[in-house]
Design a protein around this motif. Structure first.
Motif, PDB file in Angstrom:
ATOM      1  N   ILE A   1       1.104  -1.412  -0.283  1.00 49.28           N
ATOM      2  CA  ILE A   1      -0.025   0.160  -0.044  1.00 49.28           C
ATOM      3  C   ILE A   1       0.821   1.418  -0.214  1.00 49.28           C
ATOM      4  CG2 ILE A   1      -0.341   0.535   2.985  1.00 49.28           C
ATOM      5  CD1 ILE A   1      -2.933   1.035   1.800  1.00 49.28           C
ATOM      6  N   SER A   2       0.772   2.274  -0.922  1.00 53.32           N
ATOM      7  CA  SER A   2       1.294   3.596  -0.989  1.00 53.32           C
ATOM      8  C   SER A   2       0.772   5.042  -0.566  1.00 53.32           C
ATOM      9  CB  SER A   2       2.194   3.427  -1.520  1.00 53.32           C
ATOM     10  OG  SER A   2       1.286   3.533  -3.105  1.00 53.32           O
ATOM     11  N   ASN A   3       0.658   5.866  -0.571  1.00 48.95           N
ATOM     12  CA  ASN A   3       0.241   6.869  -0.466  1.00 48.95           C
ATOM     13  C   ASN A   3      -1.622   6.536   0.679  1.00 48.95           C
ATOM     14  OD1 ASN A   3       1.928   7.275  -2.676  1.00 48.95           O
ATOM     15  ND2 ASN A   3       1.611   9.060  -2.275  1.00 48.95           N
TER      16      ASN A   3
ATOM     17  N   LEU B   1       8.521  -3.918 -15.147  1.00 48.53           N
ATOM     18  CA  LEU B   1       8.718  -2.744 -14.306  1.00 48.53           C
ATOM     19  C   LEU B   1       8.454  -2.607 -13.141  1.00 48.53           C
ATOM     20  CD1 LEU B   1       7.777  -0.396 -16.862  1.00 48.53           C
ATOM     21  CD2 LEU B   1      10.065  -0.767 -16.482  1.00 48.53           C
ATOM     22  N   GLU B   2       7.441  -3.557 -12.379  1.00 45.56           N
ATOM     23  CA  GLU B   2       6.905  -3.768 -11.583  1.00 45.56           C
ATOM     24  C   GLU B   2       7.083  -4.716 -10.492  1.00 45.56           C
ATOM     25  OE1 GLU B   2       4.051   0.189 -10.171  1.00 45.56           O
ATOM     26  OE2 GLU B   2       3.073  -1.914  -9.858  1.00 45.56           O
ATOM     27  N   SER B   3       6.994  -6.212 -11.420  1.00 48.41           N
ATOM     28  CA  SER B   3       6.434  -7.426 -11.113  1.00 48.41           C
ATOM     29  C   SER B   3       7.301  -8.220 -12.235  1.00 48.41           C
ATOM     30  CB  SER B   3       5.141  -7.200 -11.231  1.00 48.41           C
ATOM     31  OG  SER B   3       4.759  -9.160 -10.920  1.00 48.41           O
TER      32      SER B   3
ATOM     33  N   THR C   1       1.877  -3.570  -8.180  1.00 50.50           N
ATOM     34  CA  THR C   1      -0.032  -3.725  -8.421  1.00 50.50           C
ATOM     35  C   THR C   1      -0.247  -4.861  -8.646  1.00 50.50           C
ATOM     36  OG1 THR C   1       0.113  -1.539  -8.952  1.00 50.50           O
ATOM     37  CG2 THR C   1      -1.993  -2.459  -9.043  1.00 50.50           C
ATOM     38  N   ILE C   2       0.008  -5.615  -9.387  1.00 53.06           N
ATOM     39  CA  ILE C   2       0.162  -6.542 -10.076  1.00 53.06           C
ATOM     40  C   ILE C   2       0.415  -7.032  -9.251  1.00 53.06           C
ATOM     41  CG2 ILE C   2       1.360  -8.397 -11.655  1.00 53.06           C
ATOM     42  CD1 ILE C   2       1.161  -6.734 -14.036  1.00 53.06           C
ATOM     43  N   GLU C   3       1.288  -7.765  -8.488  1.00 51.78           N
ATOM     44  CA  GLU C   3       1.466  -8.945  -7.041  1.00 51.78           C
ATOM     45  C   GLU C   3       0.607  -8.350  -6.132  1.00 51.78           C
ATOM     46  OE1 GLU C   3       3.466 -11.235  -6.967  1.00 51.78           O
ATOM     47  OE2 GLU C   3       5.011 -10.614  -8.647  1.00 51.78           O
ATOM     48  N   ASP C   4       0.398  -7.275  -5.011  1.00 51.75           N
ATOM     49  CA  ASP C   4      -1.242  -6.760  -4.644  1.00 51.75           C
ATOM     50  C   ASP C   4      -2.614  -7.937  -5.307  1.00 51.75           C
ATOM     51  OD1 ASP C   4       0.901  -5.919  -3.069  1.00 51.75           O
ATOM     52  OD2 ASP C   4       0.051  -3.875  -3.545  1.00 51.75           O
ATOM     53  N   LEU C   5      -2.316  -7.510  -6.571  1.00 47.56           N
ATOM     54  CA  LEU C   5      -3.935  -7.726  -7.268  1.00 47.56           C
ATOM     55  C   LEU C   5      -2.964  -9.099  -7.020  1.00 47.56           C
ATOM     56  CD1 LEU C   5      -6.165  -7.170  -8.437  1.00 47.56           C
ATOM     57  CD2 LEU C   5      -5.284  -7.573 -10.463  1.00 47.56           C
TER      58      LEU C   5
ATOM     59  N   PHE D   1      -7.766   1.570  -9.230  1.00 45.69           N
ATOM     60  CA  PHE D   1      -7.442   2.338 -10.095  1.00 45.69           C
ATOM     61  C   PHE D   1      -6.866   1.056 -11.232  1.00 45.69           C
ATOM     62  CE2 PHE D   1      -7.270   4.915 -14.044  1.00 45.69           C
ATOM     63  CZ  PHE D   1      -8.561   4.522 -14.751  1.00 45.69           C
ATOM     64  N   GLN D   2      -5.993   1.005 -11.609  1.00 40.84           N
ATOM     65  CA  GLN D   2      -5.612  -0.021 -12.490  1.00 40.84           C
ATOM     66  C   GLN D   2      -6.549  -1.666 -12.340  1.00 40.84           C
ATOM     67  OE1 GLN D   2      -1.203   0.361 -11.787  1.00 40.84           O
ATOM     68  NE2 GLN D   2      -1.500   2.395 -13.269  1.00 40.84           N
ATOM     69  N   MET D   3      -6.359  -1.711 -10.670  1.00 38.35           N
ATOM     70  CA  MET D   3      -6.821  -2.906 -11.154  1.00 38.35           C
ATOM     71  C   MET D   3      -8.560  -3.434 -11.150  1.00 38.35           C
ATOM     72  SD  MET D   3      -5.117  -3.804  -6.649  1.00 38.35           S
ATOM     73  CE  MET D   3      -3.673  -3.440  -6.206  1.00 38.35           C
ATOM     74  N   LEU D   4      -8.821  -2.102 -11.585  1.00 38.32           N
ATOM     75  CA  LEU D   4     -10.960  -2.067 -11.038  1.00 38.32           C
ATOM     76  C   LEU D   4     -10.782  -2.676 -12.544  1.00 38.32           C
ATOM     77  CD1 LEU D   4     -11.849   0.971  -9.799  1.00 38.32           C
ATOM     78  CD2 LEU D   4     -12.017  -1.235  -9.003  1.00 38.32           C
ATOM     79  N   GLY D   5     -10.068  -3.087 -13.963  1.00 38.41           N
ATOM     80  CA  GLY D   5      -9.890  -3.010 -14.995  1.00 38.41           C
ATOM     81  C   GLY D   5      -9.425  -3.722 -15.906  1.00 38.41           C
TER      82      GLY D   5
END
Length: 520
Positions: free
Chosen positions: A265-267, A352-354, A305-309, A339-343
Motif C-alpha cells: 500500500i502506498s499514499n 517494471l513492477e513485477s 500493483t500486479i503482485e498486490d492484485l 484504479f488499475q486493478m479495477l480494469g
C-alpha cells in the motif's frame, strides 16, 4: 552556514519523524529559518513537489511544520520497495532504476552519497537550522561501514545527535544503553542527549530511570515526551497499528468505508481527510479485519500493483469485492494502482513492477493498463467531470492533487473520464483522467490527495448518505484539512516544547534561544 542537529533512534518507529516535525515547528515559531533533512528514506508513502520531483511524505510533513514548501533536497534519496530485497531508487526526485539491495550498496551508494552531500550543502546555505532525521538504528554493526543515513550524515553535518527510544513498547532503557555500547567511540561521543518518547504514567516515578540512564551512559536525558492523542500527524510509511486495531471495534457512524490494506500500500494518507469526518467510520481491511458490508470500498495506491492484485485474488478479497458490488451494489473507488486493478487487464511487458507480464483485473471497469518506463510525477488541478449517483452532486467542483504512476490506462466502450485536468505543474492543459462505469458506481483516478478538497469530499460523502436514505450533512464551520494540520503542528510543538529541555537543545546548536515567542 546553518547549525545542525540530528534525531536518531534506537529502532525504527520510535517517533523520530514526528519529533523532527515538532522541532521544525518550534524553531519556526521561535523565529528561525529551519528546514528538515533525511538523506535516505525507505517509504511507499511519497509526494510530488511543485517542480515534479518525488520525495518521502515524512519530509513533506516536516517542511509544512517549518512553514516551507517541500523540496527534494530535504529527502535526496528515496527507496520505494518493489519486492523482496529490491527497490525503485529515486535520487533528487527522479527515478534512476530498480536495484537489489546488494546492487544498491555495492554499485550505487557512492553516487547517492554525492547527491546527499550536495543537497545538505544547499540546505545549509539557505537556512539557519537544519534538523536531520536518521533511519532505523545507528547500532546495526553490519551496516556501520556502508550506511549513509545515520552517523555518517552526523559526521558530514557536524551535528550533535539526540537519541530517541520508544518506552511504550517496553525495553527503552536497555535499548538506549545497548545502542550506545555498540557505537564506535567517535560516534558515541556525538550523542549529546537522550529522549524518552511515548511515555504514559507518573513522571515522578520515572525519575530513578532517568538518573540511571544519565549515570550509566554519561549522556543527559533532555526530555520525556508523553504519549499524545487527540490530534494526528500523517504517518511516514505504514498505517498506524492503532488505526488498524481501531477498525476492529464496533462504531456507529452513518457511513462505513473500507480501505483495502494491500501488502505494498502506498499514499494511504489520501484517506486521512475521510477519517476526520464525523459521519465516517474509515477502516482498513485485509489484515485480520473482515470486509463486511461497507457503504464504499476503496482500493488504494500500490508500489507493486500486479503482485498486490494477485494477493487479493489468492486471499479471496478480490472475489468478495466483486460479489459485494454486483450482488449488493456496493460502490467501489480505486486510486492510482487501485484504479488499475479495477480494469480488465494489467500488462507489464518490461517487468517494471513485477515478474508477471500480464494478469486479469477485477473487471469492474472496461479499461486496460500497460506499465511504461516513463514515470509520471506531477501536481495537478482538475475539475469533476463524472456523473451518476456518486459524482453528479460534485460535477464541476475543483480538486488539487498529484500523480505518481508508471502505467498508461486506455478506456474501453462504456467508460468515461471522471476528472478533467486543466493544469499540470502550473501549465494550462486539457486532459481527461480516470474512468467510471455506466452506472457511475465504480470509478477510478490517478489523482492522489483529491479528498483534501473539502467541498468535493463533503459532496461525495453526502451522495453516499443519499444512497442510504440519510439526509445530507451540512458543512459545519470547521477548518479545512490544511488548516487543521497547521493547528495540529502547533499543538504538537506545544507538547514537545513542554517536554524537552529546549535551553539545552539551543545550547547544543550554539544559538541563544528563541528570537521571539509566537505561534504562526
Amino acid at each position: 552556514m546553518a547549525k545542525t542537529i540530528m534525531v536518531q533512534g534506537t529502532a525504527s518507529h520510535v517517533g523520530k519523524s514526528v519529533l523532527v516535525a515538532a522541532l521544525c515547528r518550534i524553531f519556526y515559531q521561535d523565529g528561525y529559518r529551519v528546514a528538515p533533512f533525511k538523506s535516505q528514506n525507505m517509504a511507499l508513502n511519497s509526494f510530488v513537489t511543485r517542480e515534479g520531483g518525488e520525495m518521502g511524505r515524512a519530509q513533506v510533513v516536516q517542511a509544512e511544520a517549518a512553514g516551507l514548501e517541500p523540496h527534494v533536497d530535504m529527502n535526496p534519496v528515496l527507496l520505494k520497495p518493489t519486492g523482496q530485497a529490491s527497490s525503485q531508487v529515486i535520487v533528487l526526485g527522479r527515478p534512476v532504476g530498480n536495484l537489489s539491495a546488494q546492487e544498491y550498496h555495492l554499485k550505487y551508494a557512492g553516487k547517492a552519497w554525492e547527491a546527499i552531500c550536495g543537497a545538505l550543502e544547499r540546505l545549509r546555505r539557505r537556512f539557519e537550522i537544519v534538523v536531520i532525521e536518521g533511519a532505523g538504528s545507528p547500532a546495526e554493526v553490519n551496516l556501520q561501514a556502508t550506511e549513509i543515513v545515520n552517523m555518517k550524515v552526523a559526521r558530514q553535518a557536524e551535528a550533535p545527535v539526540l537519541l530517541v527510544a520508544d518506552i511504550d513498547k517496553g525495553g527503552a532503557l536497555a535499548a538506549v544503553v545497548g545502542t550506545l555500547e555498540l557505537l564506535p567511540p567517535g560516534d558515541r561521543s556525538r550523542v549529546a542527549g537522550i529522549i524518552i518518547n511515548k511515555f504514559r504514567g507518573d513522571l515522578k516515578l520515572f525519575r530513578p530511570a532517568v538518573d540511571f540512564l544519565e549515570s550509566r551512559t554519561g549522556v543527559p536525558v533532555v526530555g520525556v515526551v508523553p504519549y499524545f492523542e487527540g490530534f494526528r500527524i500523517p504517518e511516514e510509511d505504514t498505517v498506524a497499528e492503532e488505526i488498524i486495531a481501531a477498525a476492529r471495534l464496533p462504531r456507529r457512524q452513518d457511513l462505513d468505508i473500507a480501505v483495502v490494506h494491500l501488502p505494498h500500500i502506498s499514499n494511504f494518507t489520501d484517506f486521512d481527510p475521510l477519517q476526520e469526518e464525523p459521519d465516517v467510520n474509515l477502516r482498513y481491511v485485509g489484515q485480520g479485519t473482515p470486509l463486511g458490508e461497507p457503504d464504499l470500498i476503496i482500493l488504494p495506491g500500490s508500489k507493486n500493483t500486479i503482485e498486490d492484485l494477485i494477493y487479493l485474488k489468492r486471499s479471496g478479497m478480490a472475489a468478495a469485492i466483486v460479489r459485494l458490488h454486483r450482488e449488493r451494489g456496493v460502490p467501489v473507488v480505486g486510486i492510482c494502482g487501485g484504479f488499475q486493478m479495477l480494469g480488465r487487464e494489467l500488462c507489464d511487458p518490461q517487468h517494471l513492477e513485477s515478474s508477471v507480464p500480464r494478469t486479469e483485473g477485477l473487471g469492474l471497469l472496461d479499461v486496460q493498463t500497460v506499465f511504461l518506463s516513463h514515470k509520471v510525477t506531477t501536481q495537478v488541478e482538475a475539475e469533476v467531470a463524472g456523473d451518476g449517483p456518486l459524482l453528479s452532486p460534485t460535477r464541476g467542483q475543483k480538486v488539487v492533487g498529484y500523480e505518481i504512476h508508471m502505467g498508461r490506462t486506455v478506456l474501453g466502450e462504456g467508460t468515461r473520464p471522471v476528472f478533467r485536468v486543466y493544469r499540470r505543474l502550473g501549465e494550462e492543459v486539457d486532459c481527461p483522467d480516470g474512468a467510471q462505469d455506466e452506472r457511475g458506481l465504480v470509478w477510478g483516478t490517478y489523482i492522489h490527495g483529491l479528498f483534501d478538497a473539502r467541498e468535493f469530499r463533503r459532496g461525495f460523502l453526502n451522495a453516499l448518505r443519499a444512497r442510504k436514505g440519510l439526509p445530507p450533512l451540512e458543512e459545519a464551520a470547521r477548518l479545512d484539512h490544511w488548516e487543521q494540520r497547521q493547528r495540529d503542528y502547533d499543538r504538537l510543538a506545544a507538547v514537545v516544547r513542554g517536554s524537552l529541555r529546549m535551553d539545552k537543545i539551543y545550547q547544543l546548536l550554539g544559538l541563544p534561544g528563541p528570537r521571539w515567542a509566537c505561534s504562526r
